[in-house]
Design a protein around this motif. Sequence first.
Motif, PDB file in Angstrom:
ATOM      1  N   THR A   1     -78.208  54.582  36.581  1.00  0.00           N
ATOM      2  CA  THR A   1     -76.986  53.926  37.045  1.00  0.00           C
ATOM      3  C   THR A   1     -77.265  53.021  38.255  1.00  0.00           C
ATOM      4  O   THR A   1     -78.190  53.268  39.024  1.00  0.00           O
TER       5      THR A   1
ATOM      6  N   THR B   1     -74.222  54.272  43.318  1.00  0.00           N
ATOM      7  CA  THR B   1     -74.605  55.486  44.028  1.00  0.00           C
ATOM      8  C   THR B   1     -73.656  56.647  43.760  1.00  0.00           C
ATOM      9  O   THR B   1     -74.086  57.789  43.595  1.00  0.00           O
TER      10      THR B   1
ATOM     11  N   HIS C   1     -74.372  58.061  40.472  1.00  0.00           N
ATOM     12  CA  HIS C   1     -75.644  58.768  40.582  1.00  0.00           C
ATOM     13  C   HIS C   1     -75.412  60.216  41.006  1.00  0.00           C
ATOM     14  O   HIS C   1     -75.878  61.162  40.354  1.00  0.00           O
TER      15      HIS C   1
ATOM     16  N   ALA D   1     -78.029  59.544  35.635  1.00  0.00           N
ATOM     17  CA  ALA D   1     -78.088  59.517  37.102  1.00  0.00           C
ATOM     18  C   ALA D   1     -79.190  58.578  37.584  1.00  0.00           C
ATOM     19  O   ALA D   1     -79.033  57.884  38.584  1.00  0.00           O
ATOM     20  N   SER D   2     -80.299  58.546  36.861  1.00  0.00           N
ATOM     21  CA  SER D   2     -81.408  57.727  37.362  1.00  0.00           C
ATOM     22  C   SER D   2     -81.313  56.274  36.929  1.00  0.00           C
ATOM     23  O   SER D   2     -82.009  55.423  37.463  1.00  0.00           O
TER      24      SER D   2
END
Lengths: 556, 310
Positions: free
Chosen positions: A495, A498, A501, A492-493
């Motif tokens: 990518t 959005t 994420h 998630a951090s």
Amino acid sequence: MKKVLLLVLSLALALTLSACKTDDDGEEVVFNWNIGADPATLDPGLNGASDGGDVINNTFEGLVREINGEVLPGIAESWSTSSDGLTVTFNLRESNWSDGTPLTADDFVYSWLRAMDPTTASEYSWIWHYTNVVGAEDFVNGDGTKEDVGISAPDDYTFVVELLNPTDYFVSLMAFYHFMPVNQDAVEAGPDGTWAKDPEIYVSNGAFKLDSYSIGDGLVLVKNEEYWNVEEVGIDRIDAKFIDDESTAYTAFNAGDLDYIPSVPTAEVPILIAESDEFYVFPLLGTYYYSFNMDADGDGVNEGFAEDGLWSNRKLRTALNYAIDRDAITEALGAGQVSAGGFVPPGFMDHEGNDFFETAGTYGLVTDDGNFDEAVSLFADAASELGMSVSELQTALESEELLYNTSEGHQFVAQMVQESWQQVLGFTMPLANQDWAIFQDTRSQGDFSVARGGWLTDFMDPSGLLGIFKSDNSYNDPNYYNSEFDTLLTEASTTTDTATHFEKLYEAQEVFMTDFPIIPVYHYTDTMLVSDDLVGWGRSVLGTVDFTRATINRSE
Amino acid sequence: MGSYYIKRTLSAIFTIFLIATITFFMLRIIPGGPFTREKKIPDSILESLNEKYNLDAPLYEQYFDYMKGLVTFDLGPSYRNLGFTVNDMILAGIPATFKIGALASLLIIIVGIPVGIVSALKSNTAIDYFVMFMATLGVTVPSFVIATVIIYLFAGQLGWIPTNGLNSPLAYIGPVIALSGYSISFVSRLTRSSMLEVLRQDYVRTARANGISEGKVIFKHALKNALIPVVTYVGPMVAAILTGSFVVEKIFAIPGMGGYFVESVNNRDYTVVMGMTIFYAAFYIVMVLLVDIGYSLIDPRIRLDGRGSR
């Protein structure tokens, strides 16, 4: 004759009164604010507390300003992000410090490097980890140098930041006090932040500047005529007090001595909610919870019953979660708290503009008593998985302990949880409390069975909340080690997309709420009592108060 | 006489040294430190803070450094109030604390003692019963209740006195009453019982038999002896009141020293805890010395060097 005299007198009175009124209009606009405790520091780079943050937010101006969720230009007139999301360029306006000297991009470079520098010893420097600024975290941790930090000032009014990963919340985070500029001359004239409490050497760049400060008593702020947006500043002078007794502040508010108090006595809350239009309740981006200690032997791995004891059993953790009537707790607390359905509180918008809290759902965690039957059956399953009878498990749980830091409020919640478990699952877990500082030690050393936790985030992304339960995070109090969860958060951090994420964050919370390393109880709220006379005040979604555009209309 | 004062001074210094030493090590035993935070400070920053305040040095070294500072009245930096020293904080707190403390002490003496005397002279009359009822009330009702009621009633409801601070003469009324309530009651009860006891003694009867006027009997002969236990109590009480009350200062929002006692322990602000403890101890010792001098003034038979008969 008497009538004439009366007429003359009343005329004279009317004239005097109207004269007073004209006088009033010319008078300075004074706002009486209770800050609460005496802030430990008023230096943006050193501060780590909300009382200091409230003052700084009104005396300094960062790149941007966030009021009620809206990100407004601050010292940065505009900004742009490169297509790969890794470079953010801020175009600064021409503005001055309160001493009249110009504020340039170099001031931001200086202030940021100072805040990161381990020798500055800024309490909040851990936040650089979440900014994703190239080289920042290494510099904070003493593993890198300031030359390797990805910030630069190509000219006086351009400030460029390089990021490790695209970071959606980066610009809004710049409204936080830690990132506000400080004046090098002032900082060097008064080391350890003393400059920020000494009007003689004090320099700021926000709506107000310090006029006087008195230890333990209060401070006076006056309008900063050099502030770039001074036309919008409606208050001339802020008389701020440090009254930390809630009932004294409440009495002073009712007597008209104060226009704003940050908290009220708990007993007054229900009446104020029902009757007062001066009482405000806002959601705070945080969660009140209990951690199960999942690594009793402390070897850094979540193992079975033999190694890690009772809390190794997922069904048991789930049963204890299901057996709590959260709505009853929030109702009893009565200050607008929201029953927790997950760990991420309401207030975070995802890529589709939906509230993360609403979209995520409650993972089978019914917030009222609707899941009690499920809890009972899970409890029985857990007992057999642990090789015990239900009554043996009950007995075993009675020798565990529910730990919180000493406070009436925490005691109250713990008692309600204890009672829920007693009624639904038939065991009474003893309660224990410790002085705050001792409690912090006990908890971080993993020397507990079940312990209270609370987390308020500092930036507008759910990763700031879920991230604390990553294996290597120092706030991972339940000692939860799940590589799947870690991987999802890392994905998630890192990518660049959005949507991805948020999808990863939803998945991560799903995994987390299946494992139940914690018992989420409720999401915090922020309450305050504000006089009707104060208009135009604001608040950042993270809870910092904003008077930069406020004014006072005294109603006679 | 001179050697007596030297002895007393040496013993006072030794006492303060003992208190400082015990407090220093006790503080370090309790878990948590000045930089314990809900949101933990990164290790690199913690190291830097510990280095800055010399908290990374061996404990005995920190202890000797502290004691060295103490000799020169340097109580060290506060770990919580960044950039402020303990001396700064105590000096900032003294004016407010002393003003209400001195007024409260004065009130205790000029109200408590006469009321006790009157009550003793009129013992078992309506006046006596009323005074003793009020005194019992004063001893049993805690200061935070008195303070809260005063604020609620006189500041909040009636608006006669300010709700907080010490910015007008009227603002002193609340804190001074709350601060002195207990001791006024205690002193009046003490004076009454001590006076009654003295009045029953042979020498008072003799004085009366010799035809000395009642006024002279009471004020010249009885009162002096009756005041000895009162003076014993008043000395340490003044020390306690002049170093500030956490409760009264918090409730009336007075920027004094009282709050430091509790806050500094919660914050593990080691130097402030030490500073306040030593300050209080020194004050206490001085007051006890004054009490002893007071004895000799009241009753010449009591001699300071302890060679006389008590």
